[in-house]
Design a protein around this motif. Structure first.
Motif, PDB file in Angstrom:
ATOM      1  N   SER A 167       0.801  -1.224   0.000  1.00 52.06           N
ATOM      2  CA  SER A 167       0.000   0.000   0.000  1.00 52.06           C
ATOM      3  C   SER A 167       0.833   1.272   0.000  1.00 52.06           C
ATOM      4  O   SER A 167       0.302   2.355  -0.222  1.00 52.06           O
ATOM      5  N   GLU A 168       2.136   1.159   0.255  1.00 60.29           N
ATOM      6  CA  GLU A 168       2.987   2.345   0.336  1.00 60.29           C
ATOM      7  C   GLU A 168       3.954   2.362  -0.847  1.00 60.29           C
ATOM      8  O   GLU A 168       4.866   1.537  -0.935  1.00 60.29           O
ATOM      9  N   ALA A 169       3.769   3.302  -1.765  1.00 61.00           N
ATOM     10  CA  ALA A 169       4.573   3.335  -2.994  1.00 61.00           C
ATOM     11  C   ALA A 169       5.699   4.358  -2.957  1.00 61.00           C
ATOM     12  O   ALA A 169       6.604   4.299  -3.794  1.00 61.00           O
ATOM     13  N   HIS A 217      -0.481   0.509  -5.691  1.00 60.96           N
ATOM     14  CA  HIS A 217      -1.741   0.430  -4.956  1.00 60.96           C
ATOM     15  C   HIS A 217      -1.912   1.644  -4.044  1.00 60.96           C
ATOM     16  O   HIS A 217      -0.927   2.172  -3.498  1.00 60.96           O
ATOM     17  N   GLU A 218      -3.145   2.058  -3.895  1.00 59.29           N
ATOM     18  CA  GLU A 218      -3.650   3.052  -2.948  1.00 59.29           C
ATOM     19  C   GLU A 218      -3.365   4.499  -3.350  1.00 59.29           C
ATOM     20  O   GLU A 218      -2.263   4.866  -3.736  1.00 59.29           O
ATOM     21  N   VAL A 278      -3.092   3.688 -10.604  1.00 57.99           N
ATOM     22  CA  VAL A 278      -3.186   3.373  -9.171  1.00 57.99           C
ATOM     23  C   VAL A 278      -4.412   2.491  -8.966  1.00 57.99           C
ATOM     24  O   VAL A 278      -5.510   2.827  -9.414  1.00 57.99           O
ATOM     25  N   ILE A 279      -4.212   1.358  -8.310  1.00 55.76           N
ATOM     26  CA  ILE A 279      -5.334   0.484  -7.952  1.00 55.76           C
ATOM     27  C   ILE A 279      -5.683   0.793  -6.493  1.00 55.76           C
ATOM     28  O   ILE A 279      -4.872   0.569  -5.590  1.00 55.76           O
ATOM     29  N   GLY A 280      -6.865   1.346  -6.272  1.00 58.58           N
ATOM     30  CA  GLY A 280      -7.184   1.864  -4.942  1.00 58.58           C
ATOM     31  C   GLY A 280      -8.371   1.200  -4.288  1.00 58.58           C
ATOM     32  O   GLY A 280      -9.177   0.524  -4.935  1.00 58.58           O
ATOM     33  N   GLN A 281      -8.456   1.406  -2.978  1.00 62.16           N
ATOM     34  CA  GLN A 281      -9.647   1.066  -2.210  1.00 62.16           C
ATOM     35  C   GLN A 281      -9.879   2.232  -1.258  1.00 62.16           C
ATOM     36  O   GLN A 281      -8.948   2.737  -0.636  1.00 62.16           O
ATOM     37  N   ASP A 282     -11.097   2.679  -1.159  1.00 62.19           N
ATOM     38  CA  ASP A 282     -11.454   3.875  -0.400  1.00 62.19           C
ATOM     39  C   ASP A 282     -11.186   3.655   1.094  1.00 62.19           C
ATOM     40  O   ASP A 282     -11.846   2.820   1.724  1.00 62.19           O
TER      41      ASP A 282
END
Length: 340
Positions: free
Chosen positions: A257-259, A280-281, A298-302
Protein backbone atom coordinates in the motif's frame (compact mmCIF):
# COMPACT_ATOMS: atom_id res chain seq x y z
CA UNK A 1 -46.59 -0.01 12.23
CA UNK A 2 -44.18 -2.86 12.76
CA UNK A 3 -44.75 -5.17 15.75
CA UNK A 4 -43.31 -4.13 19.11
CA UNK A 5 -41.85 -6.24 21.91
CA UNK A 6 -45.21 -5.96 23.65
CA UNK A 7 -46.95 -7.35 20.56
CA UNK A 8 -44.42 -10.18 20.50
CA UNK A 9 -45.07 -11.03 24.15
CA UNK A 10 -48.83 -11.18 23.52
CA UNK A 11 -48.39 -13.33 20.40
CA UNK A 12 -46.07 -15.74 22.23
CA UNK A 13 -48.22 -15.84 25.38
CA UNK A 14 -45.31 -14.91 27.64
CA UNK A 15 -44.30 -11.91 29.72
CA UNK A 16 -42.39 -8.92 28.36
CA UNK A 17 -39.51 -9.89 30.68
CA UNK A 18 -39.34 -13.33 29.05
CA UNK A 19 -39.25 -11.76 25.59
CA UNK A 20 -36.37 -9.56 26.76
CA UNK A 21 -34.45 -12.60 28.04
CA UNK A 22 -34.92 -14.50 24.78
CA UNK A 23 -33.94 -11.58 22.54
CA UNK A 24 -30.79 -10.95 24.56
CA UNK A 25 -29.82 -14.62 25.13
CA UNK A 26 -30.19 -14.35 28.90
CA UNK A 27 -30.56 -17.39 31.20
CA UNK A 28 -33.61 -18.58 33.14
CA UNK A 29 -35.84 -19.14 30.11
CA UNK A 30 -37.48 -22.50 29.50
CA UNK A 31 -37.07 -24.18 26.13
CA UNK A 32 -40.84 -24.05 25.66
CA UNK A 33 -40.98 -20.28 26.25
CA UNK A 34 -37.98 -19.64 23.98
CA UNK A 35 -39.59 -21.73 21.23
CA UNK A 36 -42.87 -19.81 21.60
CA UNK A 37 -41.06 -16.48 21.24
CA UNK A 38 -39.10 -17.58 18.16
CA UNK A 39 -42.24 -18.96 16.52
CA UNK A 40 -44.07 -15.70 17.25
CA UNK A 41 -41.19 -13.72 15.73
CA UNK A 42 -41.68 -15.58 12.45
CA UNK A 43 -45.46 -15.40 12.64
CA UNK A 44 -45.90 -11.67 13.23
CA UNK A 45 -42.75 -10.48 11.44
CA UNK A 46 -41.10 -8.94 14.48
CA UNK A 47 -37.85 -7.09 13.69
CA UNK A 48 -35.61 -6.17 16.56
CA UNK A 49 -34.41 -2.56 16.64
CA UNK A 50 -30.87 -2.72 18.07
CA UNK A 51 -30.49 1.07 18.12
CA UNK A 52 -33.62 1.47 20.23
CA UNK A 53 -32.50 -1.30 22.59
CA UNK A 54 -29.09 0.27 22.97
CA UNK A 55 -30.57 3.70 23.61
CA UNK A 56 -33.05 2.38 26.17
CA UNK A 57 -30.28 0.62 28.07
CA UNK A 58 -27.71 3.34 27.48
CA UNK A 59 -25.55 0.63 25.90
CA UNK A 60 -22.40 1.83 24.20
CA UNK A 61 -20.20 0.09 21.65
CA UNK A 62 -16.42 0.06 22.16
CA UNK A 63 -14.37 -0.71 19.07
CA UNK A 64 -10.62 -0.58 18.58
CA UNK A 65 -8.48 -0.40 15.44
CA UNK A 66 -5.11 -2.12 15.86
CA UNK A 67 -2.84 -0.72 13.16
CA UNK A 68 0.87 -1.02 12.30
CA UNK A 69 3.32 1.35 13.91
CA UNK A 70 5.41 1.54 10.76
CA UNK A 71 3.85 2.97 7.65
CA UNK A 72 3.77 5.97 5.41
CA UNK A 73 1.15 7.95 3.54
CA UNK A 74 -1.63 5.37 3.19
CA UNK A 75 -1.45 4.54 6.89
CA UNK A 76 -1.80 8.27 7.52
CA UNK A 77 -4.97 8.27 5.41
CA UNK A 78 -6.42 5.39 7.44
CA UNK A 79 -5.61 7.09 10.75
CA UNK A 80 -7.24 10.28 9.51
CA UNK A 81 -10.49 8.43 8.76
CA UNK A 82 -10.46 6.64 12.14
CA UNK A 83 -9.97 9.94 13.98
CA UNK A 84 -12.81 11.57 12.02
CA UNK A 85 -15.26 8.81 12.93
CA UNK A 86 -14.09 8.79 16.55
CA UNK A 87 -15.53 12.29 16.92
CA UNK A 88 -18.58 11.76 14.71
CA UNK A 89 -19.81 8.58 16.44
CA UNK A 90 -19.57 9.79 20.04
CA UNK A 91 -23.20 10.89 19.91
CA UNK A 92 -24.22 7.49 18.56
CA UNK A 93 -23.11 5.58 21.66
CA UNK A 94 -20.08 4.28 19.76
CA UNK A 95 -16.58 4.76 21.15
CA UNK A 96 -13.74 4.36 18.65
CA UNK A 97 -10.07 4.24 19.58
CA UNK A 98 -6.91 2.98 17.95
CA UNK A 99 -3.44 1.73 18.85
CA UNK A 100 -0.35 1.26 16.73
CA UNK A 101 1.92 -1.69 17.40
CA UNK A 102 4.92 -3.29 15.61
CA UNK A 103 2.92 -5.47 13.23
CA UNK A 104 5.98 -7.29 11.85
CA UNK A 105 6.43 -9.17 15.16
CA UNK A 106 3.72 -11.90 15.17
CA UNK A 107 4.49 -12.94 18.75
CA UNK A 108 4.20 -9.33 19.88
CA UNK A 109 0.89 -8.90 18.04
CA UNK A 110 -0.45 -12.12 19.58
CA UNK A 111 0.65 -10.98 23.04
CA UNK A 112 -1.12 -7.64 22.61
CA UNK A 113 -4.33 -9.33 21.44
CA UNK A 114 -4.22 -11.74 24.39
CA UNK A 115 -4.17 -8.77 26.75
CA UNK A 116 -7.36 -7.19 25.41
CA UNK A 117 -10.08 -7.22 28.08
CA UNK A 118 -13.61 -8.08 26.98
CA UNK A 119 -14.92 -5.72 29.69
CA UNK A 120 -13.27 -2.79 27.90
CA UNK A 121 -13.55 -3.65 24.17
CA UNK A 122 -16.46 -5.11 22.17
CA UNK A 123 -14.71 -5.40 18.83
CA UNK A 124 -11.27 -5.25 17.25
CA UNK A 125 -10.28 -4.40 13.66
CA UNK A 126 -6.74 -5.67 13.08
CA UNK A 127 -4.32 -4.87 10.27
CA UNK A 128 -1.36 -7.25 10.53
CA UNK A 129 0.60 -9.76 8.41
CA UNK A 130 -0.61 -13.34 8.25
CA UNK A 131 0.92 -15.73 10.78
CA UNK A 132 -0.21 -18.75 12.85
CA UNK A 133 0.37 -16.82 16.08
CA UNK A 134 -1.85 -13.91 15.04
CA UNK A 135 -4.51 -16.22 13.62
CA UNK A 136 -4.71 -18.21 16.86
CA UNK A 137 -4.84 -15.03 18.97
CA UNK A 138 -7.77 -13.75 16.88
CA UNK A 139 -9.56 -17.08 17.27
CA UNK A 140 -9.21 -16.77 21.05
CA UNK A 141 -10.72 -13.26 20.90
CA UNK A 142 -13.72 -14.71 19.10
CA UNK A 143 -14.04 -17.40 21.76
CA UNK A 144 -14.27 -14.60 24.34
CA UNK A 145 -17.08 -13.00 22.28
CA UNK A 146 -14.94 -10.07 21.14
CA UNK A 147 -15.92 -9.30 17.56
CA UNK A 148 -13.05 -9.42 15.05
CA UNK A 149 -12.62 -7.73 11.68
CA UNK A 150 -9.58 -8.56 9.59
CA UNK A 151 -8.81 -5.10 8.27
CA UNK A 152 -7.39 -4.88 4.72
CA UNK A 153 -5.03 -7.82 5.36
CA UNK A 154 -6.49 -11.12 6.49
CA UNK A 155 -5.40 -14.37 8.11
CA UNK A 156 -5.53 -17.61 6.17
CA UNK A 157 -8.02 -20.19 7.45
CA UNK A 158 -9.90 -17.86 9.80
CA UNK A 159 -13.38 -17.82 8.22
CA UNK A 160 -15.08 -17.08 11.56
CA UNK A 161 -13.73 -13.51 11.48
CA UNK A 162 -15.09 -10.93 9.07
CA UNK A 163 -12.82 -9.34 6.46
CA UNK A 164 -12.90 -5.78 5.15
CA UNK A 165 -10.97 -4.98 1.98
CA UNK A 166 -10.81 -5.66 -1.71
CA UNK A 167 -10.47 -9.06 -3.36
CA UNK A 168 -6.67 -9.00 -3.41
CA UNK A 169 -6.29 -11.76 -6.00
CA UNK A 170 -8.49 -9.70 -8.33
CA UNK A 171 -6.52 -6.54 -7.48
CA UNK A 172 -3.26 -8.25 -8.43
CA UNK A 173 -4.81 -9.62 -11.60
CA UNK A 174 -5.95 -6.10 -12.49
CA UNK A 175 -2.37 -4.86 -12.07
CA UNK A 176 -1.16 -7.66 -14.34
CA UNK A 177 -3.66 -6.76 -17.04
CA UNK A 178 -2.71 -3.06 -16.87
CA UNK A 179 1.05 -3.65 -17.02
CA UNK A 180 0.64 -6.16 -19.83
CA UNK A 181 -1.32 -3.61 -21.86
CA UNK A 182 1.02 -0.72 -21.01
CA UNK A 183 4.02 -2.80 -22.15
CA UNK A 184 2.65 -2.84 -25.72
CA UNK A 185 4.16 -6.29 -26.45
CA UNK A 186 7.69 -5.10 -25.68
CA UNK A 187 9.71 -8.02 -24.21
CA UNK A 188 11.23 -7.32 -20.81
CA UNK A 189 11.13 -7.83 -17.07
CA UNK A 190 8.78 -6.59 -14.34
CA UNK A 191 10.29 -5.55 -11.00
CA UNK A 192 7.86 -6.35 -8.18
CA UNK A 193 8.22 -4.58 -4.84
CA UNK A 194 6.49 -5.42 -1.55
CA UNK A 195 6.86 -4.23 2.00
CA UNK A 196 6.61 -7.84 3.14
CA UNK A 197 5.54 -11.08 1.52
CA UNK A 198 4.32 -12.41 4.88
CA UNK A 199 1.18 -10.35 4.39
CA UNK A 200 -1.72 -12.35 2.97
CA UNK A 201 -2.84 -9.43 0.80
CA UNK A 202 0.64 -9.26 -0.78
CA UNK A 203 0.66 -13.02 -1.39
CA UNK A 204 -2.76 -12.94 -3.02
CA UNK A 205 -1.88 -9.91 -5.16
CA UNK A 206 1.29 -11.62 -6.36
CA UNK A 207 -0.65 -14.77 -7.27
CA UNK A 208 -3.26 -12.75 -9.14
CA UNK A 209 -0.59 -10.76 -10.97
CA UNK A 210 1.37 -13.85 -12.01
CA UNK A 211 -1.76 -15.64 -13.20
CA UNK A 212 -2.49 -12.90 -15.75
CA UNK A 213 1.11 -12.27 -16.83
CA UNK A 214 1.82 -15.98 -17.37
CA UNK A 215 -1.44 -16.61 -19.19
CA UNK A 216 -1.82 -13.50 -21.34
CA UNK A 217 1.57 -11.77 -21.62
CA UNK A 218 4.32 -14.39 -22.13
CA UNK A 219 6.71 -11.73 -23.45
CA UNK A 220 7.00 -10.36 -19.89
CA UNK A 221 9.04 -11.99 -17.13
CA UNK A 222 8.20 -11.22 -13.50
CA UNK A 223 11.22 -10.99 -11.17
CA UNK A 224 11.17 -12.41 -7.62
CA UNK A 225 9.46 -10.10 -5.13
CA UNK A 226 11.63 -7.50 -3.39
CA UNK A 227 10.82 -6.94 0.30
CA UNK A 228 11.64 -3.47 1.69
CA UNK A 229 10.27 -3.99 5.24
CA UNK A 230 9.40 -0.26 5.14
CA UNK A 231 13.12 0.49 5.48
CA UNK A 232 14.20 3.31 3.16
CA UNK A 233 17.89 2.42 3.30
CA UNK A 234 17.20 -1.24 2.52
CA UNK A 235 14.89 -0.22 -0.33
CA UNK A 236 17.54 2.01 -1.88
CA UNK A 237 20.20 -0.70 -1.70
CA UNK A 238 18.21 -3.66 -2.95
CA UNK A 239 16.36 -1.81 -5.73
CA UNK A 240 19.63 -0.30 -7.01
CA UNK A 241 21.11 -3.80 -7.13
CA UNK A 242 18.13 -5.27 -8.97
CA UNK A 243 18.08 -2.46 -11.54
CA UNK A 244 21.83 -2.78 -12.09
CA UNK A 245 21.56 -6.52 -12.72
CA UNK A 246 18.45 -6.33 -14.93
CA UNK A 247 18.92 -3.72 -17.61
CA UNK A 248 15.80 -4.92 -19.44
CA UNK A 249 13.29 -3.93 -16.73
CA UNK A 250 10.39 -2.25 -18.51
CA UNK A 251 7.76 -2.20 -15.74
CA UNK A 252 7.42 -1.82 -11.98
CA UNK A 253 4.59 -3.16 -9.81
CA UNK A 254 4.46 -2.02 -6.17
CA UNK A 255 1.98 -4.43 -4.61
CA UNK A 256 2.02 -3.03 -1.05
CA UNK A 257 0.00 0.00 0.00
CA UNK A 258 2.99 2.35 0.34
CA UNK A 259 4.57 3.34 -2.99
CA UNK A 260 6.61 6.42 -2.08
CA UNK A 261 9.81 4.76 -0.80
CA UNK A 262 10.02 2.04 -3.52
CA UNK A 263 9.43 4.50 -6.36
CA UNK A 264 11.84 7.10 -5.04
CA UNK A 265 14.49 4.38 -4.81
CA UNK A 266 13.67 3.24 -8.36
CA UNK A 267 13.75 6.82 -9.69
CA UNK A 268 17.28 7.22 -8.33
CA UNK A 269 18.41 4.54 -10.80
CA UNK A 270 16.10 4.82 -13.82
CA UNK A 271 13.63 7.34 -15.25
CA UNK A 272 10.13 6.22 -14.22
CA UNK A 273 8.61 7.92 -17.26
CA UNK A 274 10.24 5.23 -19.42
CA UNK A 275 8.66 2.39 -17.41
CA UNK A 276 5.13 1.06 -17.02
CA UNK A 277 4.37 1.68 -13.33
CA UNK A 278 1.35 0.42 -11.38
CA UNK A 279 0.93 0.85 -7.62
CA UNK A 280 -1.74 0.43 -4.96
CA UNK A 281 -3.65 3.05 -2.95
CA UNK A 282 -4.38 6.70 -3.51
CA UNK A 283 -2.12 9.01 -1.47
CA UNK A 284 -0.80 12.54 -2.03
CA UNK A 285 2.38 10.99 -3.48
CA UNK A 286 0.63 8.63 -5.90
CA UNK A 287 -1.69 11.43 -7.06
CA UNK A 288 1.24 13.72 -7.81
CA UNK A 289 3.14 10.91 -9.54
CA UNK A 290 0.09 10.12 -11.69
CA UNK A 291 -0.15 13.74 -12.78
CA UNK A 292 3.49 13.95 -13.87
CA UNK A 293 3.51 10.48 -15.53
CA UNK A 294 5.85 8.73 -13.08
CA UNK A 295 2.94 6.36 -12.37
CA UNK A 296 0.60 5.01 -15.04
CA UNK A 297 -2.18 3.65 -12.82
CA UNK A 298 -3.19 3.37 -9.17
CA UNK A 299 -5.33 0.48 -7.95
CA UNK A 300 -7.18 1.86 -4.94
CA UNK A 301 -9.65 1.07 -2.21
CA UNK A 302 -11.45 3.87 -0.40
CA UNK A 303 -9.94 4.17 3.13
CA UNK A 304 -13.02 5.93 4.46
CA UNK A 305 -15.30 3.17 3.18
CA UNK A 306 -13.01 0.54 4.72
CA UNK A 307 -13.04 2.17 8.16
CA UNK A 308 -16.80 2.77 8.12
CA UNK A 309 -17.41 -0.79 6.95
CA UNK A 310 -15.31 -2.27 9.78
CA UNK A 311 -17.31 -0.28 12.33
CA UNK A 312 -20.66 -1.26 10.83
CA UNK A 313 -19.69 -4.92 10.81
CA UNK A 314 -18.49 -4.89 14.44
CA UNK A 315 -21.69 -3.14 15.49
CA UNK A 316 -23.88 -5.61 13.60
CA UNK A 317 -22.07 -8.54 15.20
CA UNK A 318 -22.40 -6.95 18.64
CA UNK A 319 -26.16 -6.75 18.01
CA UNK A 320 -26.26 -10.39 16.80
CA UNK A 321 -27.20 -9.21 13.30
CA UNK A 322 -25.82 -10.17 9.91
CA UNK A 323 -23.97 -7.31 8.21
CA UNK A 324 -25.36 -6.16 4.88
CA UNK A 325 -22.85 -7.80 2.53
CA UNK A 326 -23.58 -5.57 -0.47
CA UNK A 327 -22.97 -2.43 1.59
CA UNK A 328 -19.64 -3.66 2.94
CA UNK A 329 -18.14 -4.81 -0.37
CA UNK A 330 -15.07 -2.67 -1.11
CA UNK A 331 -14.69 -1.94 -4.82
CA UNK A 332 -11.42 -2.07 -6.73
CA UNK A 333 -10.84 1.38 -8.22
CA UNK A 334 -8.47 2.01 -11.13
CA UNK A 335 -7.19 5.58 -11.17
CA UNK A 336 -5.46 7.21 -14.13
CA UNK A 337 -4.24 10.76 -14.58
CA UNK A 338 -7.31 11.39 -16.70
CA UNK A 339 -9.89 10.39 -14.04
CA UNK A 340 -8.34 11.78 -10.85
Amino acid sequence: MRPTAKDLAEAAGVSLATVDRVLNDRPNVSKKAARSVHEAIERIGFIRNPAAVSLARNKSYRFRFVLPKSGDLYLRELLKRVKELKDVLKGDLTEIDYVQIPADDPHGVAKYLAGINEDEVDGVALMAPESPQVRDALARLLERDIKVVQFLSGQEKLPAADFVGVDNFAAGATAGKLIGRFACRTPGKVMIVAETMQSLDSIQRRHGFDSIINEQFPFLRSLPSIETHADERRANQIIARVVENNKDIIAVYVLSSEARIPLMATAANVDLVNLAVVVHERTPFSEEALRDDRIDAVIGQDPGHAVRSAIRIMRARADAREPLAAQERIRIEVLLKENL
